[in-house]
Structures are given as structure tokens and as C-alpha cells.
Design an enzyme around this catalytic site. Structure first.
Site, short mmCIF file in Angstrom:
data_model
loop_
_atom_site.label_atom_id
_atom_site.label_comp_id
_atom_site.label_asym_id
_atom_site.label_seq_id
_atom_site.Cartn_x
_atom_site.Cartn_y
_atom_site.Cartn_z
N HIS A 183 4.47 -7.57 -0.10
CA HIS A 183 4.02 -8.80 -0.74
C HIS A 183 4.71 -8.97 -2.10
O HIS A 183 5.23 -8.01 -2.66
CB HIS A 183 2.51 -8.78 -0.91
CG HIS A 183 1.76 -8.67 0.38
ND1 HIS A 183 0.98 -9.69 0.89
CD2 HIS A 183 1.66 -7.65 1.30
CE1 HIS A 183 0.45 -9.31 2.05
NE2 HIS A 183 0.85 -8.08 2.31
N ASP A 185 0.87 -1.16 0.00
CA ASP A 185 0.00 0.00 0.00
C ASP A 185 0.91 1.21 0.00
O ASP A 185 1.86 1.28 0.80
CB ASP A 185 -0.85 0.05 1.27
CG ASP A 185 -2.04 -0.90 1.24
OD1 ASP A 185 -2.11 -1.73 0.31
OD2 ASP A 185 -2.87 -0.82 2.16
N SER A 214 8.46 3.73 4.34
CA SER A 214 9.67 3.79 3.53
C SER A 214 9.32 3.76 2.05
O SER A 214 8.30 4.31 1.65
CB SER A 214 10.61 2.65 3.91
OG SER A 214 11.87 2.86 3.33
#
Length: 259
Positions: free
Chosen positions: A142, A86, A226
Site C-alpha cells: 500500500h 505487514d 520479500s
């Protein structure tokens, strides 16, 4: 002058000791005091969290939270490449034959980013993609595609901020910050998933140790917001045309198509 002062301040405050202190605080029960205000300031999506806000005992637990089941769906198209995180889609573009790319007016070296000329050579003429995670985002990472992990390695020690100021005044933030790299081979082509550390807290925890990885499978998490850089080989993908700089993307959302 402004750039020099910025870098000096970062160097003075971004050492091993300050990183250690901040990490220890985030992992301590004392940090739970500021969780409600943190969630409010950064507009944390509490309806998506696996647990209720008051169940998180430390800031670290909140940073590394999981989502409720069903809150993210992975694009099932065989040829799709999906967002690993995200975040905010920062930019994408070509990697030139000198193994460089430009973002926000700054040049970045793939050789510096990956540590060796041999690794970087695979991506000459390829495509890069950058996604930024703010403190408000879900911090788990992911896999963007299915394949076989060929290499995992860590480079760098310190980290400049990866926000707007960091990208403007920092020194090669994407290619010199502390970073954890996973290379995945899929259908004979290679992808590099570069997880870039943020200022102070360099912790990037790997969760996936097997050779085979499935698209959408959880691989790691950031302790703090980050950046992720994706590097693709030449003629491997076509980025989704509707993606624009500053657009929010979610885990599992299609961001490119295999050619």
C-alpha cells in the site's frame, strides 16, 4: 568460503527455468494439496483472511490473499507516513552524501538500487527504511503517503534470498535483486518505494496505474515474501522513535512523521 559456496548454490538454482517451474507449481491446482500444511507451518492468520482457507485453490491465491474489511486502519494524521506492508521492521538510518547506507554490516548503493546517478542524487543525506516480509505475512503493498506518482520502473533479473542468510551472504541483495520501484512526489518532496523480489519468484504485480495515489491505497502485491525499502529525501521525515529492529509492523501503522 561459506559465502562463496552460498552464492554458487544460489546462482545454480536461481535461473529463469527454476523460477518458471516454481511459479507454475504455485499457480497450479496441484499446489492446493500443501495449503493446509503451509498455513500451519507459517502460522497464517486465518481469522484475518478474506476467505476461508479451503476456498483458496492454489498457493498463489493464498500468497496474494486480501484481508477482511476493517482488519487494517490507516493512520489519519496529516503528517504521518505509514507502513506500506505487514512485515518485520528491519532497520532505518541515514543515507550518506555518497548515496550509500549500511544495514546488517553491509553497504548498499542507492545508485545501484535506483539504476542511475540522477535518481539517486535526490536521496543523498536522506533516510532509508527497510521492512521484511516473511512467507507468513499479508503480501499486498500500500502507499505510505498521498501524492503523485512520478515514475515506475523495473530493474534486475535474479534474486538472492532476503532472509537472514541472504542478507549476510548474498551479493547486494537489496540493491541488485529484481526490484520494482515507484517514486511518489508529495508536497514537493520525493519518496522511492522499492519493492525487492525474493528468491525464485520475482513476480511483483502492479495494481495502481493512476498518477494520484492516496495514503493506504493498494498499489501492488508480492507473489512471495520479500522486502520493501523506503527512501526519503533529506530533512523529509523523522522515524518513530519507538520502532526497533525486529518489531512487527502493519499496513497503515505510523512509522514516521513529515517534518
Amino acid at each position: 568460503m561459506r559465502r562463496t559456496l552460498y552464492r554458487l548454490l544460489i546462482e545454480l538454482t536461481n535461473g529463469r527455468f527454476t523460477s518458471y517451474v516454481l511459479r507454475k507449481f504455485a499457480q497450479s491446482r496441484l499446489s492446493s494439496i500443501i495449503i493446509p500444511s503451509y498455513a500451519k507451518v507459517f502460522h497464517i492468520r486465518q481469522d484475518e483472511m478474506e476467505k476461508d482457507l479451503k476456498e483458496y485453490g492454489t498457493l498463489h491465491e493464498l500468497f496474494t490473499r486480501k484481508l477482511k474489511k476493517g482488519k487494517r486502519s490507516i493512520d489519519t494524521e496529516v503528517s504521518s507516513i505509514v507502513s506500506p506492508v505487514d512485515g518485520v521492521f528491519a532497520d532505518h538510518g541515514p543515507i550518506d552524501q555518497a548515496k550509500m547506507f549500511e544495514i546488517k554490516g553491509k553497504q548498499y548503493s542507492i545508485v545501484d538500487m535506483l539504476g542511475t546517478e540522477e535518481r539517486a542524487a535526490r536521496y543523498a543525506g536522506g533516510t532509508y527504511m527497510v521492512i521484511y516480509l516473511s512467507p507468513s505475512h499479508y503480501h499486498r503493498i500500500h502507499s505510505p503517503l498521498s501524492g503523485t506518482v512520478t515514475e515506475r520502473f523495473v530493474l534486475g533479473r535474479k534474486s538472492y534470498p532476503v532472509n537472514a542468510a541472504g542478507m549476510k551472504y548474498g551479493k547486494d541483495t537489496l540493491s541488485k535483486n529484481y526490484r520494482s520501484v515507484t517514486e511518489i512526489e508529495s508536497e514537493g518532496e520525493r519518496l522511492a518505494l522499492v519493492k525487492v523480489g525474493a528468491m525464485f519468484v520475482n513476480s511483483i504485480e502492479l495494481l495502481h496505474e493512476r498518477e494520484v495515489v492516496q495514503k493506504g491505497e493498494e498499489m501492488a502485491y508480492f507473489t512471495f515474501g520479500s522486502t520493501v525499502v523506503l527512501l526519503f529525501e533529506k530533512d523529509m521525515i523523522e522515524v518513530v522513535q519507538s520502532l526497533t529492529s525486529g518489531q512487527e509492523v502493519r499496513v497503515g501503522e505510523k512509522v514516521a512523521t513529515r517534518l
